[in-house]
Scaffold this motif. Sequence first.
Motif, PDB file in Angstrom:
ATOM      1  N   PHE A  42      -0.080   1.980   6.122  1.00 21.91           N
ATOM      2  CA  PHE A  42       0.555   0.914   5.480  1.00 21.91           C
ATOM      3  C   PHE A  42       0.692  -0.444   6.008  1.00 21.91           C
ATOM      4  N   GLU A  43       0.620  -0.387   7.360  1.00 23.17           N
ATOM      5  CA  GLU A  43       0.938  -1.661   7.906  1.00 23.17           C
ATOM      6  C   GLU A  43      -0.740  -2.188   8.160  1.00 23.17           C
ATOM      7  N   ILE A  44      -1.574  -1.429   8.695  1.00 28.31           N
ATOM      8  CA  ILE A  44      -2.892  -1.851   8.914  1.00 28.31           C
ATOM      9  C   ILE A  44      -3.765  -2.257   7.893  1.00 28.31           C
ATOM     10  N   ASP A  45      -3.980  -1.002   6.950  1.00 27.91           N
ATOM     11  CA  ASP A  45      -4.882  -1.189   5.790  1.00 27.91           C
ATOM     12  C   ASP A  45      -4.649  -1.533   4.655  1.00 27.91           C
ATOM     13  N   TYR A  46      -3.055  -1.175   4.076  1.00 32.26           N
ATOM     14  CA  TYR A  46      -2.653  -1.370   2.906  1.00 32.26           C
ATOM     15  C   TYR A  46      -1.951  -2.856   2.734  1.00 32.26           C
ATOM     16  N   PHE A  47      -0.842  -2.882   3.641  1.00 34.85           N
ATOM     17  CA  PHE A  47      -0.325  -4.191   3.558  1.00 34.85           C
ATOM     18  C   PHE A  47      -1.035  -5.499   4.536  1.00 34.85           C
ATOM     19  N   LYS A  48      -1.750  -5.110   5.521  1.00 34.51           N
ATOM     20  CA  LYS A  48      -2.577  -5.865   6.411  1.00 34.51           C
ATOM     21  C   LYS A  48      -1.604  -6.703   7.031  1.00 34.51           C
ATOM     22  N   LEU A  49      -0.589  -6.409   7.522  1.00 36.67           N
ATOM     23  CA  LEU A  49       0.293  -7.122   8.066  1.00 36.67           C
ATOM     24  C   LEU A  49      -0.279  -7.819   9.283  1.00 36.67           C
ATOM     25  N   GLU A  50       0.126  -9.295   9.629  1.00 41.93           N
ATOM     26  CA  GLU A  50      -0.315  -9.939  10.529  1.00 41.93           C
ATOM     27  C   GLU A  50       0.379  -9.706  11.934  1.00 41.93           C
ATOM     28  N   GLU A  51      -0.372 -10.099  12.962  1.00 43.08           N
ATOM     29  CA  GLU A  51       0.246  -9.985  14.419  1.00 43.08           C
ATOM     30  C   GLU A  51       1.658 -10.769  14.348  1.00 43.08           C
ATOM     31  N   THR A  52       1.715 -11.923  13.816  1.00 47.91           N
ATOM     32  CA  THR A  52       3.212 -12.627  13.848  1.00 47.91           C
ATOM     33  C   THR A  52       4.069 -12.049  12.716  1.00 47.91           C
TER      34      THR A  52
END
Length: 287
Positions: A42-52
């Motif tokens: 979910f963090e990497i592929d689904y929501f694609k959260l930024e490093e910030t």
Amino acid sequence: MISYNPKIWFAYIFRFHKSDSFRNLFPILLLIVGYSGTVAYFEIDYFKLEETSHVKNLSVIHTTLGFVISLLLAYRINSAYDRWWEGRKLWGALVNNSRNLAIKLSVILKDEKDLAYFRKLIPSYASMLNKHLKDEETSMQLFEHVDLALDHHKHRPNQIAKMLFQKINDLYITRKISGDQLIILNNEIQSFTDICGACERIKNTPIPYSYSTFIKKFIFIFVLTLPYAYAFTLGYYVIPVVTFIFYVLASIELISEEIEEPFGYDDNDLPTSKIAENIKKHIEEIL
């Protein structure tokens, strides 16, 4: 209790016995794998959260609380091992006191019937204490010159201790032993009851409930929050990392739970049955 050679430690890395923590934790480890993978997806592929993203800053919590949880677990396993080691020292004292009593009686007494009585009754105390601590039922034991018809609704080791002292007192009344010898033998028998009471204290006083449950909750929450922070830096490698961290922390708690009650049937509990058998062997040799 598992016997092993500590000098060949490398071989035990790849060996799993039935009480190994990995076996016990395996179903939960699979859940942690699935949970960590889901969070990472979910963090990497689904929501694609930024490093910030502020989610990454959750690692500050783990850095701060990591020291706290290490202190808690260190105290937890140390307190559990202290209970295990104290139990071993008490049974070691029971072995020595049984031998000392038998040695003194073998020199003082001359009547074979009296010697036969103690030959059966002294080992019976260790055997009965072992069953008493494990809450085992015992049947009536009948020996030549000794009638161990015990009341199972009363304290069984105390009944045997009373028989021992009653016999010693009878020997004094019949002038087979002197007053000084009575005092010496009485101290040996009294030590049996002291050991029994100390073992019961360990058995009947578990680690405080609130402390034990708090550690479990702490470990659980600590591990569940790890994937949120470290999925950014580790990617899907967060799955084996979090799983391994949970394995280490939970294993310490499992080991502590097993050894804090040393008089049971777990693989790492004290070999009280074997110790009682050794006492029987030694007493029969002496008397």
